[in-house]
Design a protein around this motif. Structure first.
Motif, PDB file in Angstrom:
ATOM      1  N   GLY A  81       1.826  -4.624  13.710  1.00  0.00           N
ATOM      2  CA  GLY A  81       1.023  -5.832  13.708  1.00  0.00           C
ATOM      3  C   GLY A  81      -0.331  -5.685  14.365  1.00  0.00           C
ATOM      4  N   ASP A  82      -0.372  -5.516  15.675  1.00  0.00           N
ATOM      5  CA  ASP A  82      -1.669  -5.439  16.346  1.00  0.00           C
ATOM      6  C   ASP A  82      -1.546  -4.778  17.712  1.00  0.00           C
ATOM      7  OD1 ASP A  82      -0.644  -7.332  18.098  1.00  0.00           O
ATOM      8  OD2 ASP A  82      -2.016  -8.908  17.532  1.00  0.00           O
ATOM      9  N   ARG A  83      -2.638  -4.757  18.440  1.00  0.00           N
ATOM     10  CA  ARG A  83      -2.665  -4.055  19.723  1.00  0.00           C
ATOM     11  C   ARG A  83      -1.778  -4.696  20.771  1.00  0.00           C
ATOM     12  NH1 ARG A  83      -8.744  -5.260  21.935  1.00  0.00           N
ATOM     13  NH2 ARG A  83      -8.549  -7.525  22.002  1.00  0.00           N
ATOM     14  N   TRP A  84      -1.643  -6.034  20.752  1.00  0.00           N
ATOM     15  CA  TRP A  84      -0.753  -6.686  21.710  1.00  0.00           C
ATOM     16  C   TRP A  84       0.698  -6.270  21.452  1.00  0.00           C
ATOM     17  CZ3 TRP A  84      -2.410  -8.183  26.069  1.00  0.00           C
ATOM     18  CH2 TRP A  84      -3.663  -8.779  26.216  1.00  0.00           C
ATOM     19  N   ALA A  85       1.058  -6.172  20.191  1.00  0.00           N
ATOM     20  CA  ALA A  85       2.411  -5.738  19.853  1.00  0.00           C
ATOM     21  C   ALA A  85       2.653  -4.312  20.341  1.00  0.00           C
ATOM     22  CB  ALA A  85       2.643  -5.842  18.347  1.00  0.00           C
ATOM     23  N   MET A  86       1.634  -3.472  20.283  1.00  0.00           N
ATOM     24  CA  MET A  86       1.771  -2.099  20.778  1.00  0.00           C
ATOM     25  C   MET A  86       2.086  -2.095  22.274  1.00  0.00           C
ATOM     26  SD  MET A  86       1.546   0.221  18.439  1.00  0.00           S
ATOM     27  CE  MET A  86       1.186   1.698  19.353  1.00  0.00           C
ATOM     28  N   LEU A  87       1.429  -2.972  23.029  1.00  0.00           N
ATOM     29  CA  LEU A  87       1.698  -3.025  24.464  1.00  0.00           C
ATOM     30  C   LEU A  87       3.087  -3.570  24.754  1.00  0.00           C
ATOM     31  CD1 LEU A  87      -1.760  -4.130  25.899  1.00  0.00           C
ATOM     32  CD2 LEU A  87      -0.799  -1.822  25.684  1.00  0.00           C
TER      33      LEU A  87
ATOM     34  N   MET B 226       0.848  -1.193   0.000  1.00  0.00           N
ATOM     35  CA  MET B 226       0.000   0.000   0.000  1.00  0.00           C
ATOM     36  C   MET B 226       0.882   1.241   0.000  1.00  0.00           C
ATOM     37  SD  MET B 226      -3.135  -0.377   2.622  1.00  0.00           S
ATOM     38  CE  MET B 226      -4.414  -1.578   2.420  1.00  0.00           C
ATOM     39  N   THR B 227       0.460   2.250  -0.743  1.00  0.00           N
ATOM     40  CA  THR B 227       1.158   3.534  -0.721  1.00  0.00           C
ATOM     41  C   THR B 227       0.517   4.368   0.375  1.00  0.00           C
ATOM     42  OG1 THR B 227       1.575   3.363  -3.081  1.00  0.00           O
ATOM     43  CG2 THR B 227       1.807   5.547  -2.105  1.00  0.00           C
TER      44      THR B 227
ATOM     45  N   HIS C  29      11.223  -9.779  13.286  1.00  0.00           N
ATOM     46  CA  HIS C  29      11.218  -9.960  11.826  1.00  0.00           C
ATOM     47  C   HIS C  29      11.064  -8.615  11.100  1.00  0.00           C
ATOM     48  CE1 HIS C  29      10.372 -11.743   7.907  1.00  0.00           C
ATOM     49  NE2 HIS C  29       9.319 -10.947   7.843  1.00  0.00           N
ATOM     50  N   ASN C  30      10.256  -7.713  11.684  1.00  0.00           N
ATOM     51  CA  ASN C  30       9.999  -6.417  11.052  1.00  0.00           C
ATOM     52  C   ASN C  30      11.029  -5.358  11.425  1.00  0.00           C
ATOM     53  OD1 ASN C  30       7.783  -7.375   9.660  1.00  0.00           O
ATOM     54  ND2 ASN C  30       6.373  -6.885  11.307  1.00  0.00           N
TER      55      ASN C  30
ATOM     56  N   THR D 202       3.491   1.640   8.833  1.00  0.00           N
ATOM     57  CA  THR D 202       3.761   1.553  10.263  1.00  0.00           C
ATOM     58  C   THR D 202       2.917   0.451  10.905  1.00  0.00           C
ATOM     59  OG1 THR D 202       4.254   3.916  10.292  1.00  0.00           O
ATOM     60  CG2 THR D 202       3.835   2.869  12.425  1.00  0.00           C
ATOM     61  N   LEU D 203       1.631   0.394  10.571  1.00  0.00           N
ATOM     62  CA  LEU D 203       0.756  -0.643  11.129  1.00  0.00           C
ATOM     63  C   LEU D 203       1.207  -2.037  10.714  1.00  0.00           C
ATOM     64  CD1 LEU D 203      -2.728   1.041  10.686  1.00  0.00           C
ATOM     65  CD2 LEU D 203      -1.478   0.661  12.834  1.00  0.00           C
ATOM     66  N   GLU D 204       1.692  -2.183   9.511  1.00  0.00           N
ATOM     67  CA  GLU D 204       2.188  -3.479   9.031  1.00  0.00           C
ATOM     68  C   GLU D 204       3.378  -3.932   9.874  1.00  0.00           C
ATOM     69  OE1 GLU D 204       2.411  -6.903   6.592  1.00  0.00           O
ATOM     70  OE2 GLU D 204       0.846  -5.382   6.680  1.00  0.00           O
TER      71      GLU D 204
END
Length: 167
Positions: free
Chosen positions: A21-27, A9-10, A62-63, A16-18
């Motif tokens: 990943g998700d909300r758990w990753a944010m925590l 996606m452009t 990985h990211n 950034t979201l890719e």
């Protein structure tokens, strides 16, 4: 179940979201920014299951947001540290905290975390500023426009905004 990938996606937000990943990753990222680095500490702080924590740490590594470093042998134990790319997310965390603090104002006695300048101890906050002058910009004055990397879909989104007569 993982949702569809945003890869290709452009969109800087999708990029950034890719990576996150998700909300758990944010925590998990929040805790890494607070200085927690060991698996058991991350698990205790978040309340996340072992399977989910292990998966999120692998994904963040990985990211390129986190690096794993051996701190004990026999048995092998690792700590997780933010990379430069991971530390870039401090701005995102600060923004989320500011919004959450604003939403919680009516129901709470005070903010759970304060962001302060190290040498003065004075509170800091994110703000919109003009890139060249550093002059503050009120949110009501914020507009978006196509940048040099915009593709047809970005231009289409902006055309829809223009059709609605948004300034």
């Amino acid at each position: 179940m993982r949702s569809k990938s945003f890869e290709g996606m452009t969109c800087s937000i999708a990029t950034t979201l890719e990576a996150i990943g998700d909300r758990w990753a944010m925590l998990v990222l929040r805790d890494l920014m607070l200085g927690l680095s060991r698996y058991d500490d991350l698990k205790k702080s978040t309340g996340i299951t072992n399977a989910t924590l292990a998966d999120r740490l692998r994904q963040l590594e990985h990211n390129g947001l986190v690096e794993r470093r051996l701190y004990q042998s026999g048995p092998d134990r690792y700590e997780y540290l933010l990379t430069a790319k991971g530390r870039d997310l401090a701005l995102v965390m600060q923004a989320l905290a500011q919004v959450g603090d604003r939403w919680r104002q009516q129901e709470q006695a005070g903010v759970p975390l304060e962001f302060v300048r190290a040498h003065s101890g004075k509170s800091v906050q994110l703000a919109l500023v003009e890139q060249e002058s550093g002059e503050p910009v009120p949110l009501a004055e914020l507009r978006v426009q196509a940048g040099p990397g915009a593709d047809d879909l970005v231009r289409w989104r902006l055309s829809k905004l223009a059709e609605r007569g948004a300034p």
